[in-house]
Design an enzyme around this catalytic site. Structure first.
Site, PDB file in Angstrom:
ATOM      1  N   CYS A   1     -11.028  -0.140  11.735  1.00 28.98           N
ATOM      2  CA  CYS A   1     -10.910  -0.714  10.423  1.00 28.98           C
ATOM      3  C   CYS A   1      -9.567  -0.300   9.835  1.00 28.98           C
ATOM      4  O   CYS A   1      -8.538  -1.272   9.456  1.00 28.98           O
ATOM      5  CB  CYS A   1     -12.118  -0.583   9.552  1.00 28.98           C
ATOM      6  SG  CYS A   1     -11.630  -1.354   7.782  1.00 28.98           S
TER       7      CYS A   1
ATOM      8  N   CYS B   1     -10.226   3.202   5.726  1.00 29.70           N
ATOM      9  CA  CYS B   1     -10.619   4.366   5.069  1.00 29.70           C
ATOM     10  C   CYS B   1     -10.023   5.743   6.259  1.00 29.70           C
ATOM     11  O   CYS B   1     -11.045   6.348   6.829  1.00 29.70           O
ATOM     12  CB  CYS B   1     -12.243   4.518   4.796  1.00 29.70           C
ATOM     13  SG  CYS B   1     -12.768   3.454   3.649  1.00 29.70           S
TER      14      CYS B   1
ATOM     15  N   CYS C   1     -19.471  -2.452   4.377  1.00 30.85           N
ATOM     16  CA  CYS C   1     -18.496  -1.867   4.118  1.00 30.85           C
ATOM     17  C   CYS C   1     -18.948  -0.847   3.018  1.00 30.85           C
ATOM     18  O   CYS C   1     -19.625  -1.235   1.955  1.00 30.85           O
ATOM     19  CB  CYS C   1     -17.281  -2.799   3.577  1.00 30.85           C
ATOM     20  SG  CYS C   1     -16.032  -1.900   2.821  1.00 30.85           S
TER      21      CYS C   1
ATOM     22  N   GLN D   1      -6.912  -2.611 -12.160  1.00 26.75           N
ATOM     23  CA  GLN D   1      -7.011  -1.402 -11.400  1.00 26.75           C
ATOM     24  C   GLN D   1      -8.432  -1.518 -10.369  1.00 26.75           C
ATOM     25  O   GLN D   1      -9.312  -1.728 -10.976  1.00 26.75           O
ATOM     26  CB  GLN D   1      -6.960  -0.028 -11.891  1.00 26.75           C
ATOM     27  CG  GLN D   1      -5.587   0.258 -12.529  1.00 26.75           C
ATOM     28  CD  GLN D   1      -4.873   0.805 -11.571  1.00 26.75           C
ATOM     29  OE1 GLN D   1      -5.264   0.903 -10.263  1.00 26.75           O
ATOM     30  NE2 GLN D   1      -3.699   1.083 -11.999  1.00 26.75           N
TER      31      GLN D   1
ATOM     32  N   TYR E   1       5.967  -3.147 -17.242  1.00 25.42           N
ATOM     33  CA  TYR E   1       5.205  -3.548 -16.163  1.00 25.42           C
ATOM     34  C   TYR E   1       3.574  -3.840 -16.528  1.00 25.42           C
ATOM     35  O   TYR E   1       2.864  -3.240 -15.870  1.00 25.42           O
ATOM     36  CB  TYR E   1       5.378  -2.529 -14.900  1.00 25.42           C
ATOM     37  CG  TYR E   1       6.935  -2.400 -14.431  1.00 25.42           C
ATOM     38  CD1 TYR E   1       7.677  -3.054 -13.700  1.00 25.42           C
ATOM     39  CD2 TYR E   1       7.394  -1.110 -14.952  1.00 25.42           C
ATOM     40  CE1 TYR E   1       8.835  -2.838 -13.275  1.00 25.42           C
ATOM     41  CE2 TYR E   1       8.850  -0.829 -14.880  1.00 25.42           C
ATOM     42  CZ  TYR E   1       9.257  -1.900 -13.999  1.00 25.42           C
ATOM     43  OH  TYR E   1      10.734  -1.464 -13.690  1.00 25.42           O
TER      44      TYR E   1
ATOM     45  N   GLU F   1       6.275  -7.932 -18.543  1.00 28.74           N
ATOM     46  CA  GLU F   1       5.816  -8.296 -17.255  1.00 28.74           C
ATOM     47  C   GLU F   1       6.545  -9.265 -16.519  1.00 28.74           C
ATOM     48  O   GLU F   1       6.981 -10.042 -17.242  1.00 28.74           O
ATOM     49  CB  GLU F   1       4.270  -8.504 -17.680  1.00 28.74           C
ATOM     50  CG  GLU F   1       3.455  -9.022 -16.265  1.00 28.74           C
ATOM     51  CD  GLU F   1       3.732  -7.999 -15.052  1.00 28.74           C
ATOM     52  OE1 GLU F   1       3.781  -8.524 -13.880  1.00 28.74           O
ATOM     53  OE2 GLU F   1       3.543  -6.957 -15.104  1.00 28.74           O
TER      54      GLU F   1
ATOM     55  N   CYS G   1       2.092   4.949  -8.492  1.00 32.28           N
ATOM     56  CA  CYS G   1       1.323   4.771  -7.260  1.00 32.28           C
ATOM     57  C   CYS G   1       2.193   5.196  -6.074  1.00 32.28           C
ATOM     58  O   CYS G   1       1.683   5.221  -4.977  1.00 32.28           O
ATOM     59  CB  CYS G   1       0.680   3.488  -7.086  1.00 32.28           C
ATOM     60  SG  CYS G   1       1.979   2.271  -6.868  1.00 32.28           S
TER      61      CYS G   1
END
Length: 470
Positions: free
Chosen positions: A83, A86, A178, A302, A331, A352, A428
């Protein structure tokens, strides 16, 4: 030992030495670093098939893995290794957190090269499985079969409902279970697949893109219990659409927002398409500290709701609000952070790029009785300039949560000109965050650093940095 097999170089029985960026590991052979793709861990031995050769390094995939790493743990997903969702499921969680902290530390030290305080221990996620509130599945006539399935000699249905195989846009891995999103996510996906097979509803053709009724399935959940389902159809009849939607409505009463989209474009994006609300409300509601957030089909939120709350609390704490501050939230998306901190601020302005997100942000202020926020849409490089600040007011605190590419240099320069006393930088991508910190170092020192794990079983990490004017 080095072997040449056809056109591929293979190094046999190589020790995997350490973790590397982007969920890879590294070894060293013939004075070259090898970046390894595959489910290996430091301490394992594996044969490495070279896929790319550069002057100073190789890229390779791992074969014939001999698992002997002390960092390994038992995987639980049957699709692990194929997949790609993960990639760190075979690594114990404490080690995952340790390497994510190292990623942040290395980026800030190597790229930013600024004076740093002690970096706080990473905040781990309370839930390491079933933590996502959104998953997107793809229907396809081009099912990916594993080597084991091919060698079994069994006949497999070529229709698949699941995830894209890494680096293969045209192949879909059919997913049975999943572990990223809690039920009824798996139940809905599997039931819809069975319905389509029973009634011979054809799946979208990924390559020719000229036929197929069922295209995409999106499932969104909320901590409030709300549940949204969006089905993308391509070349479906009215009867097929009605059959699918009535089936979902009848069999899954938990769905509070049932929607569909007709999409015959060359891609799955639907921000420019009409979303038909078939039943229920056209949104779900997420909640944080009594604040309610409407999340529509096109809204960003999120994807780890519970950990997002922890992230936002750190952000608010770093902002050091007393009730008298004028805050800019860059943002801002749908205004999640802006509305979260508004009660502790004098005024919050959110900026934004996406106009629809700004409209959502305004609604979220309205339904929570928040009247000290303003939101503006536009290209951040053009919207946030000295004239905007002169017109709207100079901020005391700036919160910025840019996409992975980080902030554009003109935005950084505007912040340097504006000189807020505090900047809270949520990222991130620690590498682009570090690049921006180097630019901000002209006037700001880093006072606190807090990594946060939003995505267990992956290499991704969030990081919050507090900067104070020198």
């Amino acid at each position: 030992m080095r072997k040449k097999h056809k056109e591929n170089i293979i190094f046999e029985n190589v020790l995997v030495e350490d973790f590397a960026a982007e969920a890879k590991c590294i070894s060293r052979v013939e004075d070259k670093v090898i970046f390894i793709d595959g489910p290996v861990a430091p301490g394992d031995y594996a044969d490495l098939r070279i896929t790319k050769s550069k002057k100073s390094y190789y890229e390779a995939t791992a074969q014939n893995i001999k698992p002997s790493s002390p960092y390994r743990t038992q995987t639980i997903c049957d699709h692990f290794g194929t997949c790609g969702g993960c990639k760190w499921q075979h690594i114990d969680y404490a080690t995952q957190l340790s390497f994510k902290t190292k990623q942040v530390t290395d980026a800030l030290e190597r790229i930013a090269k600024v004076d740093l305080p002690n970096i706080n221990p990473i905040l781990g996620s309370g839930e390491t499985f079933y933590y996502r509130n959104k998953l997107e599945y793809t229907f396809s006539q081009n099912r990916w079969l594993t080597i084991e399935q091919i060698q079994s000699g069994e006949e497999f249905c070529r229709n698949a409902l699941g995830f894209h195989v890494p680096k293969r846009y045209d192949k879909i891995l059919h997913v049975d279970h999943c572990y990223l999103q809690p039920d009824p996510s798996n139940q809905i996906r599997n039931a819809l697949h069975e319905l389509a097979q029973k009634h011979q509803i054809d799946y979208y053709e990924q390559i020719k893109q000229e036929k197929g009724a069922l295209r995409n399935l999106i499932i969104r959940t909320a901590t409030t219990g709300d549940l949204m389902v969006i089905v993308q159809f391509a070349y479906a009849t009215e009867e097929q659409i009605s059959l699918v939607m009535e089936f979902l409505d009848a069999n899954f009463p938990q769905i509070t927002s049932l929607n569909y989209i007709i999409n015959t474009k060359g891609n799955d994006t639907f921000f420019d398409l009409e979303v038909v609300n078939y039943k229920g409300l056209p949104y779900i509601v997420e909640e944080m500290e009594g604040l309610k957030y409407r999340v529509g089909p096109k809204s960003f939120y999120q994807t780890n709701s519970k950990q997002a709350y922890e992230l936002y609390k750190i952000t608010r704490d770093y902002a050091g609000l007393t009730g008298s501050e004028f805050v800019y939230d860059l943002y801002t998306g749908t205004g999640t952070i802006a509305n979260f901190v508004a009660r502790q601020a004098k005024k919050v302005i959110g900026l934004e790029y996406v106009e629809m997100a700004v409209e959502d942000a305004k609604v979220n202020s309205q339904i929570n009785g928040i009247n000290n926020t303003e939101f503006y849409a536009g290209d951040m490089r053009k919207l946030l300039d000295d004239s905007f600040i002169d017109a709207k007011g100079r901020p005391d605190v700036v919160i910025t949560d840019p996409p992975r590419a980080g902030m554009d240099e003109p935005v950084v320069q505007t912040l340097l000109n504006a000189e807020p006393h505090t900047i809270v930088y949520v990222s991130c991508n620690p590498a682009t965050q570090a690049r921006d910190l180097a630019l901000l170092d002209l006037k700001y020192r880093v006072e606190a650093v807090q990594p946060v794990d939003m995505f267990p079983q992956t290499h991704h990490v969030e990081n919050v940095v507090k900067l104070v004017k020198r």
